[in-house]
Design an enzyme around this catalytic site. Sequence first.
Site, PDB file in Angstrom:
ATOM      1  N   ASN A  12     -16.935 -44.555  31.331  1.00 11.94           N
ATOM      2  CA  ASN A  12     -15.937 -45.579  31.629  1.00 11.94           C
ATOM      3  C   ASN A  12     -15.087 -45.053  32.785  1.00 11.94           C
ATOM      4  OD1 ASN A  12     -13.849 -47.432  31.703  1.00 11.94           O
ATOM      5  ND2 ASN A  12     -12.918 -46.772  29.773  1.00 11.94           N
ATOM      6  N   LYS A  48     -12.771 -46.477  34.304  1.00  8.77           N
ATOM      7  CA  LYS A  48     -11.403 -47.013  34.313  1.00  8.77           C
ATOM      8  C   LYS A  48     -11.074 -47.474  35.746  1.00  8.77           C
ATOM      9  CE  LYS A  48     -10.321 -44.359  30.248  1.00  8.77           C
ATOM     10  NZ  LYS A  48      -9.295 -43.660  29.457  1.00  8.77           N
ATOM     11  N   HIS A  88     -10.919 -52.095  24.646  1.00  9.28           N
ATOM     12  CA  HIS A  88     -10.503 -50.715  24.886  1.00  9.28           C
ATOM     13  C   HIS A  88      -9.015 -50.603  24.574  1.00  9.28           C
ATOM     14  CE1 HIS A  88      -9.492 -46.995  26.972  1.00  9.28           C
ATOM     15  NE2 HIS A  88     -10.777 -46.688  26.881  1.00  9.28           N
ATOM     16  N   GLU A 143      -6.625 -49.296  25.993  1.00 10.18           N
ATOM     17  CA  GLU A 143      -5.725 -49.576  27.114  1.00 10.18           C
ATOM     18  C   GLU A 143      -5.547 -51.077  27.298  1.00 10.18           C
ATOM     19  OE1 GLU A 143      -7.129 -45.387  29.073  1.00 10.18           O
ATOM     20  OE2 GLU A 143      -7.884 -47.242  29.964  1.00 10.18           O
ATOM     21  N   GLU A 169     -12.476 -44.738  19.302  1.00  9.13           N
ATOM     22  CA  GLU A 169     -11.665 -43.940  20.214  1.00  9.13           C
ATOM     23  C   GLU A 169     -10.267 -43.785  19.649  1.00  9.13           C
ATOM     24  OE1 GLU A 169     -13.096 -44.119  24.617  1.00  9.13           O
ATOM     25  OE2 GLU A 169     -11.857 -45.837  24.192  1.00  9.13           O
ATOM     26  N   GLY A 186      -7.590 -39.107  27.078  1.00 11.94           N
ATOM     27  CA  GLY A 186      -6.924 -38.560  28.255  1.00 11.94           C
ATOM     28  C   GLY A 186      -5.846 -37.542  27.950  1.00 11.94           C
ATOM     29  N   SER A 240     -11.476 -37.787  25.134  1.00  8.53           N
ATOM     30  CA  SER A 240     -11.545 -36.429  25.690  1.00  8.53           C
ATOM     31  C   SER A 240     -12.878 -35.740  25.387  1.00  8.53           C
ATOM     32  CB  SER A 240     -10.364 -35.583  25.198  1.00  8.53           C
ATOM     33  OG  SER A 240      -9.135 -36.140  25.635  1.00  8.53           O
TER      34      SER A 240
END
Length: 249
Positions: free
Chosen positions: A14, A16, A100, A102, A171, A177, A213
């Site tokens: 991904n 991003k 996701h 985010e 996730e 991250g 991560s």
Amino acid sequence: MGTSESRKRLVIGNWKMHGTLAGNASLLADLRSGAGGAGACELAVCAPFPYLAQAQSLLQGSAVSWGAQDLSVHEQGAYTGEVAGAMLNDFSCRWVLVGHSERRALHGETDQLVADKAAAALAAGLTPVVCVGETLAEQEAGQTAAVIARQLAPVLALGAQAVARMVLAYEPVWAIGTGRTATPEQAQQVHASIRAMLAALGTPQVRVLYGGSVKASNAASLFAMADIDGALVGGASLVAQEFLRIAAA
């Protein structure tokens, strides 16, 4: 390898909101030439919308497939800035991420909207990669299982025929991250509970990826777990050799 033989390992990058035409060209060329070393692993990248044509042209005929990071629930119309599943199809996308963390956190996407996007992806002939995961506060409060069940409820409500054509990705938000990764045992515990929900629906064969991560250094220990079928990789997918090492782990 812990993964059942019937569930081929899948590693998706991904990107991003990263990428340039020049940088992508070299990354995609390296992935294309190195993908043979990934063995029995299926490899894919989810690029920002403007780069899907580039991904299509540079990856066509290779062992690496490609997809997008989001789509609209609508087929077409007055939805400025949105991208429809049929448009992704025009660029031969195979995958599309939906839900996701985010998108959920920054764009207010609800569990129901995520399920609607998964349905829109299926209607367009795409494979939705449905992301679920809990925040640090939820994890510390012991709510992980309840949060995952809540997020998956409207997705599973689409029925076995629909869910059988999806991929799920767990996730934990606290591991994205941050450099913090769930231990393989922690991740396996959540994956096992997701697998139980899938089995109850009659779709235990659906692949469940781990994200958060993931690096070459921890991929093998994660992949050794019985219910972890691959990875959804963020930052490490922007470095070809690291991404390929994860796939080969």
